[in-house]
Design an enzyme around this catalytic site. Structure first.
Site, PDB file in Angstrom:
ATOM      1  N   LYS A 135       0.859  -1.185   0.000  1.00  0.00           N
ATOM      2  CA  LYS A 135       0.000   0.000   0.000  1.00  0.00           C
ATOM      3  C   LYS A 135       0.890   1.228   0.000  1.00  0.00           C
ATOM      4  CE  LYS A 135      -4.466   0.753   0.281  1.00  0.00           C
ATOM      5  NZ  LYS A 135      -5.606  -0.112  -0.027  1.00  0.00           N
ATOM      6  N   ASP A 175      -6.982   4.306  -4.355  1.00  0.00           N
ATOM      7  CA  ASP A 175      -7.633   4.199  -3.043  1.00  0.00           C
ATOM      8  C   ASP A 175      -8.247   5.580  -2.812  1.00  0.00           C
ATOM      9  OD1 ASP A 175      -7.613   2.126  -0.611  1.00  0.00           O
ATOM     10  OD2 ASP A 175      -7.415   4.092   0.297  1.00  0.00           O
TER      11      ASP A 175
HETATM   12  N1  GLU Z   1      -7.369   0.185  -2.655  1.00  0.00           N
HETATM   13  C1  GLU Z   1      -8.140  -0.966  -2.945  1.00  0.00           C
HETATM   14  C2  GLU Z   1      -8.196  -1.866  -1.732  1.00  0.00           C
HETATM   15  O1  GLU Z   1      -8.232  -1.396  -0.608  1.00  0.00           O
HETATM   16  C3  GLU Z   1      -7.739  -1.657  -4.235  1.00  0.00           C
HETATM   17  C4  GLU Z   1      -6.317  -2.043  -4.363  1.00  0.00           C
HETATM   18  C5  GLU Z   1      -5.916  -2.567  -5.755  1.00  0.00           C
HETATM   19  O2  GLU Z   1      -6.758  -2.624  -6.627  1.00  0.00           O
HETATM   20  O3  GLU Z   1      -4.746  -2.910  -5.890  1.00  0.00           O
HETATM   21  O4  GLU Z   1      -8.251  -3.057  -1.820  1.00  0.00           O
END
Ligand code: GLU
Length: 455
Positions: A135, A175
């Site tokens: 992340k 996100d």
């Molecule tokens: N931010 C999204 C999550 O919390 C998607 C992450 C992604 O698609 O890599 O899962």
């Protein structure tokens, strides 16, 4: 819970692990919260299979493989230099390359990015796809910035991030505060730096250059697919349910849309300023128009539907009577008091669309009152699952139809529910889907780590 000698022993070991996490980074409260909840919930597994402790897996799994922090400098429209901090936490690559979104929001710090990366690791494992967890993001606030400022920020952010990512290394996505526009600017900069068209380096891309159909809808739709399985299993009809959904971003909008499609009545949603409530139901097309096109506030809904109630208190949404509550805004948005209010009003099920939206005390209230509870890492996994389908399409250099992707998403969400459920049934003392989700995903990641040795 029955206390046995083994249980005490395992508990003491888990306390030790938790204490070491706190000692290492005493200020990272959100990360501590995520780790504490996780460790507690896998206790039934560790009692049965102590080899995970003997192999030292727990010590390793709570420490990210790599944490990258960097300065992001950019020039605003007044010609002034601005400085933000950028992050990428590469949490765990046992089952695949790091994968997870980027968040641009003033509250972003190392604790937030680490908690999100930790959760992502297990969420990704639950999808059944070969993706590790990561992340990133920045404390940059996109609110009120011009399009050119957003572009300059994204380019500067990517100039550093590009050194650490790649289609087989780490694949960021969106996100909070990062949507198709930001992904586009970052992809452009990455391509310029690399001098190669590596479509699979980012997901959530536009349809014109490698994006997948149904990616935008996936997290919200997936939440409802999961909810539907959970309700069906407990003989509660979704099509006669009244639903409230916090937030009005990407996750909320598509959760509302799919819930309505299933015949449910969505009566309230919110943004960071307040919430709207209309017992006749919310018109999703108007919410979309306000939020996606006009980039306005949820209060603007009253211009078209003046009989709607608006209250300037976003957590007030939890006092709206409903059968199903979907927290889809942000972490710790639903606290103990709100949970008690929901229970008092007869809520039957809660499914988390956001990451860690319920506080530990709120979860306790739900579990004590036997409210069905879908934990975030299972419920909202549809977004990252379709991201992985986007990567697959990029590798094959082809594009699936909306229906093909949506069908795969439904299958994935059904399987996630089944896996969480079977872990609940299979394991002594595991009584809820939180334990089910954490046990099923931990086993997968831990087994891969053991197979790869101490690295
Ligand atoms: N931010 C999204 C999550 O919390 C998607 C992450 C992604 O698609 O890599 O899962």
């Amino acid at each position: 819970m029955q206390t046995t000698l083994v249980n005490n022993h395992v508990s003491a070991y888990l306390d030790e692990i938790y204490d070491s996490v706190v000692k290492r980074d005493p200020n990272e409260v959100e990360f501590h919260q995520a780790v504490a909840a996780f460790l507690q919930s896998i206790l039934p597994l560790l009692e049965k299979e102590p080899h995970y402790i003997e192999k030292g897996i727990l010590k390793q799994i709570v420490e990210p493989e790599r944490v990258i922090t960097f300065r992001v400098t950019w020039v605003d429209d007044n010609g002034e230099t601005q400085v933000n901090r950028g992050y990428r936490v590469q949490f765990n690559s046992a089952i695949g390359p790091f994968k997870g979104g980027l968040r641009f929001h003033p509250t972003v710090n190392q604790s937030i990015v680490k908690f999100l990366g930790f959760e992502q690791t297990f969420k990704n494992a639950l999808t059944g796809q070969p993706i590790g967890g990561g992340k990133g993001g920045s404390d940059f606030d996109p609110k009120g910035k011009s399009d050119m400022e957003i572009m300059r920020f994204c380019q500067s952010y990517m100039t550093e991030l590009a050194k650490h990512i790649g289609p087989d290394v780490d694949i960021p996505a969106g996100d909070i505060g990062v949507g198709a526009r930001e992904i586009g600017y970052m992809f452009g900069q990455y391509k310029r730096i690399r001098g190669a068209y590596e479509a699979g380096v980012l997901t959530g891309k536009g349809q014109e250059y490698g994006g997948s159909l149904a990616r935008k809808e996936a997290t919200g739709y997936g939440t409802i697919y999961f909810l539907n399985e959970m309700l069906k299993d407990n003989k509660i009809p979704l099509n006669r349910s009244t639903v409230i959904v916090s937030g009005s971003g990407n996750v909320s909008i598509y959760a509302m849309e799919k819930a309505i499609e299933f015949g449910a009545k969505v009566v309230a949603c919110s943004d960071s300023s307040g919430y709207i409530y209309n017992e006749k139901g919310i018109d999703i097309e108007t919410v979309k128009q306000i939020k996606e096109i006009e980039k306005g506030r949820i209060q603007d809904y009253l211009k078209k539907y003046p009989e709607t109630t608006y209250k300037e208190d976003c957590s007030g949404i939890w006092s709206v009577p409903c059968d199903v509550a979907l927290p889809c805004a942000t972490q710790n948005e639903l606290d103990e008091e709100s949970a008690k209010q929901l229970v008092k009003n007869g809520v039957k099920a809660v499914a988390e669309g956001a990451n860690m939206p319920s506080t530990p005390e709120a979860i306790e209230v739900f579990l004590k009152n036997n409210i069905l509870f879908g934990p975030a890492k299972a419920t909202n996994a549809g977004g990252v699952a379709v991201s992985q389908l986007e990567m697959a399409q990029n590798s094959m250099r082809l594009k699936w139809s909306f229906e093909e992707v949506d069908e795969k998403l439904q299958e994935i969400m059904k399987n996630i529910y089944k896996n969480c459920r079977s872990s609940v049934d299979e394991f002594y003392n595991a009584t809820n889907l939180i334990q089910g989700a954490n046990i099923a995903s931990f086993k997968k990641v831990a087994d891969a780590m053991i197979a790869q040795g101490v690295i």
